[in-house]
Write a protein that holds these residues in place. Sequence first.
Motif, PDB file in Angstrom:
ATOM      1  N   LEU A  39       0.831  -1.201   0.000  1.00  0.00           N
ATOM      2  CA  LEU A  39       0.000   0.000   0.000  1.00  0.00           C
ATOM      3  C   LEU A  39       0.868   1.255   0.000  1.00  0.00           C
ATOM      4  CD1 LEU A  39      -2.576  -1.067   2.750  1.00  0.00           C
ATOM      5  CD2 LEU A  39      -2.955  -1.044   0.279  1.00  0.00           C
ATOM      6  N   PRO A  40       0.346   2.347  -0.586  1.00  0.00           N
ATOM      7  CA  PRO A  40       1.059   3.625  -0.462  1.00  0.00           C
ATOM      8  C   PRO A  40       1.195   3.998   1.020  1.00  0.00           C
ATOM      9  CG  PRO A  40      -0.735   3.783  -2.048  1.00  0.00           C
ATOM     10  CD  PRO A  40      -0.868   2.464  -1.362  1.00  0.00           C
ATOM     11  N   GLN A  41       2.237   4.752   1.359  1.00  0.00           N
ATOM     12  CA  GLN A  41       2.526   5.082   2.753  1.00  0.00           C
ATOM     13  C   GLN A  41       1.335   5.723   3.467  1.00  0.00           C
ATOM     14  OE1 GLN A  41       5.979   7.511   3.451  1.00  0.00           O
ATOM     15  NE2 GLN A  41       5.896   7.193   5.657  1.00  0.00           N
ATOM     16  N   GLY A  42       0.606   6.607   2.800  1.00  0.00           N
ATOM     17  CA  GLY A  42      -0.558   7.246   3.417  1.00  0.00           C
ATOM     18  C   GLY A  42      -1.617   6.233   3.820  1.00  0.00           C
ATOM     19  N   GLN A  43      -1.846   5.249   2.982  1.00  0.00           N
ATOM     20  CA  GLN A  43      -2.821   4.207   3.301  1.00  0.00           C
ATOM     21  C   GLN A  43      -2.305   3.290   4.398  1.00  0.00           C
ATOM     22  OE1 GLN A  43      -3.743   2.384  -0.477  1.00  0.00           O
ATOM     23  NE2 GLN A  43      -5.389   3.843  -0.883  1.00  0.00           N
ATOM     24  N   GLN A  44      -0.996   3.052   4.434  1.00  0.00           N
ATOM     25  CA  GLN A  44      -0.405   2.222   5.484  1.00  0.00           C
ATOM     26  C   GLN A  44      -0.681   2.814   6.862  1.00  0.00           C
ATOM     27  OE1 GLN A  44       3.762   1.437   4.915  1.00  0.00           O
ATOM     28  NE2 GLN A  44       3.482   0.853   2.773  1.00  0.00           N
ATOM     29  N   TYR A  60      -3.220   4.707   7.789  1.00  0.00           N
ATOM     30  CA  TYR A  60      -4.620   4.508   8.152  1.00  0.00           C
ATOM     31  C   TYR A  60      -4.909   3.062   8.511  1.00  0.00           C
ATOM     32  CZ  TYR A  60      -5.558   9.256   6.701  1.00  0.00           C
ATOM     33  OH  TYR A  60      -5.558  10.624   6.606  1.00  0.00           O
ATOM     34  N   LEU A  61      -4.300   2.142   7.774  1.00  0.00           N
ATOM     35  CA  LEU A  61      -4.467   0.724   8.075  1.00  0.00           C
ATOM     36  C   LEU A  61      -3.921   0.413   9.467  1.00  0.00           C
ATOM     37  CD1 LEU A  61      -5.266  -2.133   7.173  1.00  0.00           C
ATOM     38  CD2 LEU A  61      -2.987  -2.345   6.160  1.00  0.00           C
ATOM     39  N   GLU A  62      -2.713   0.882   9.746  1.00  0.00           N
ATOM     40  CA  GLU A  62      -2.109   0.642  11.056  1.00  0.00           C
ATOM     41  C   GLU A  62      -2.929   1.299  12.168  1.00  0.00           C
ATOM     42  OE1 GLU A  62       2.001   1.533  13.446  1.00  0.00           O
ATOM     43  OE2 GLU A  62       2.136   1.153  11.288  1.00  0.00           O
ATOM     44  N   PHE A  63      -3.412   2.520  11.918  1.00  0.00           N
ATOM     45  CA  PHE A  63      -4.228   3.220  12.917  1.00  0.00           C
ATOM     46  C   PHE A  63      -5.482   2.424  13.260  1.00  0.00           C
ATOM     47  CE2 PHE A  63      -8.011   5.893  13.491  1.00  0.00           C
ATOM     48  CZ  PHE A  63      -7.731   6.389  14.754  1.00  0.00           C
ATOM     49  N   THR A  64      -6.211   1.974  12.227  1.00  0.00           N
ATOM     50  CA  THR A  64      -7.450   1.245  12.510  1.00  0.00           C
ATOM     51  C   THR A  64      -7.165  -0.089  13.194  1.00  0.00           C
ATOM     52  OG1 THR A  64      -7.519   0.340  10.267  1.00  0.00           O
ATOM     53  CG2 THR A  64      -8.825   2.331  10.691  1.00  0.00           C
ATOM     54  N   GLN A  65      -6.067  -0.741  12.826  1.00  0.00           N
ATOM     55  CA  GLN A  65      -5.712  -1.992  13.503  1.00  0.00           C
ATOM     56  C   GLN A  65      -5.411  -1.746  14.980  1.00  0.00           C
ATOM     57  OE1 GLN A  65      -2.562  -3.301  10.875  1.00  0.00           O
ATOM     58  NE2 GLN A  65      -3.925  -4.718   9.808  1.00  0.00           N
ATOM     59  N   GLN A  66      -4.668  -0.686  15.263  1.00  0.00           N
ATOM     60  CA  GLN A  66      -4.351  -0.344  16.655  1.00  0.00           C
ATOM     61  C   GLN A  66      -5.624   0.012  17.431  1.00  0.00           C
ATOM     62  OE1 GLN A  66      -1.633  -0.657  18.283  1.00  0.00           O
ATOM     63  NE2 GLN A  66       0.067  -0.497  16.862  1.00  0.00           N
ATOM     64  N   LEU A  67      -6.486   0.786  16.820  1.00  0.00           N
ATOM     65  CA  LEU A  67      -7.732   1.204  17.462  1.00  0.00           C
ATOM     66  C   LEU A  67      -8.615  -0.001  17.771  1.00  0.00           C
ATOM     67  CD1 LEU A  67      -9.405   3.688  18.348  1.00  0.00           C
ATOM     68  CD2 LEU A  67     -10.351   3.746  16.047  1.00  0.00           C
ATOM     69  N   LEU A  68      -8.774  -0.883  16.801  1.00  0.00           N
ATOM     70  CA  LEU A  68      -9.606  -2.070  17.005  1.00  0.00           C
ATOM     71  C   LEU A  68      -8.984  -3.020  18.030  1.00  0.00           C
ATOM     72  CD1 LEU A  68     -10.710  -2.697  13.320  1.00  0.00           C
ATOM     73  CD2 LEU A  68     -12.108  -1.810  15.198  1.00  0.00           C
ATOM     74  N   ARG A  69      -7.669  -3.170  18.000  1.00  0.00           N
ATOM     75  CA  ARG A  69      -6.984  -4.027  18.965  1.00  0.00           C
ATOM     76  C   ARG A  69      -7.166  -3.482  20.386  1.00  0.00           C
ATOM     77  NH1 ARG A  69      -1.953  -3.838  16.897  1.00  0.00           N
ATOM     78  NH2 ARG A  69      -2.571  -5.274  15.265  1.00  0.00           N
ATOM     79  N   CYS A  70      -7.022  -2.179  20.528  1.00  0.00           N
ATOM     80  CA  CYS A  70      -7.201  -1.535  21.838  1.00  0.00           C
ATOM     81  C   CYS A  70      -8.637  -1.705  22.318  1.00  0.00           C
ATOM     82  CB  CYS A  70      -6.828  -0.064  21.731  1.00  0.00           C
ATOM     83  SG  CYS A  70      -6.970   0.850  23.278  1.00  0.00           S
TER      84      CYS A  70
END
Length: 153
Positions: free
Chosen positions: A9-14, A16-26
């Motif tokens: 994925l482009p860095q900008g999308q990476q 957002y992907l990482e953010f949502t994964q962290q948010l959902l994991r938390c």
Amino acid sequence: MDTTTKQDLPQGQQIYLEFTQQLLRCSKSFEQEINQRFRKHFNQSFTRFDLLSQLAKGEDPWQSIGKVANQLLASNGNITKLVERMANEDLLERRSNRKDRRLTEISMTMGGRQLHQEMAQAYAEWVQNLMDSRLPATEVLQLNFLLSKANSL
């Protein structure tokens, strides 16, 4: 099957992907911990607490099951069965809507209000302790502000 990885994925999308994964994991981690504590201390689930909380913050003590179900944070699964069980435990009362008998309304009993008050106090303490062990209060305020902003979209 989609084999896209984060690196594809482009860095900008990476980000957002990482953010949502962290948010959902938390979120999942907190929900599991709180649910375990509710079961241990009150023999209740987070969903039951959530339902009582929705009733507690309503302006009218009687609210339609549909309205309450739409406001639940936890999965509302089979709300009718949940309401039935909680009514059998004398935590909720049910009645037909006075204007439309096809609709069912629910309200907390005195026992439900007492249980909710005890659970809300414990919940506030648990969440504060869980957050204090992870972030300083100033960062919790910032995070809350940002999440409120994101939820207002």
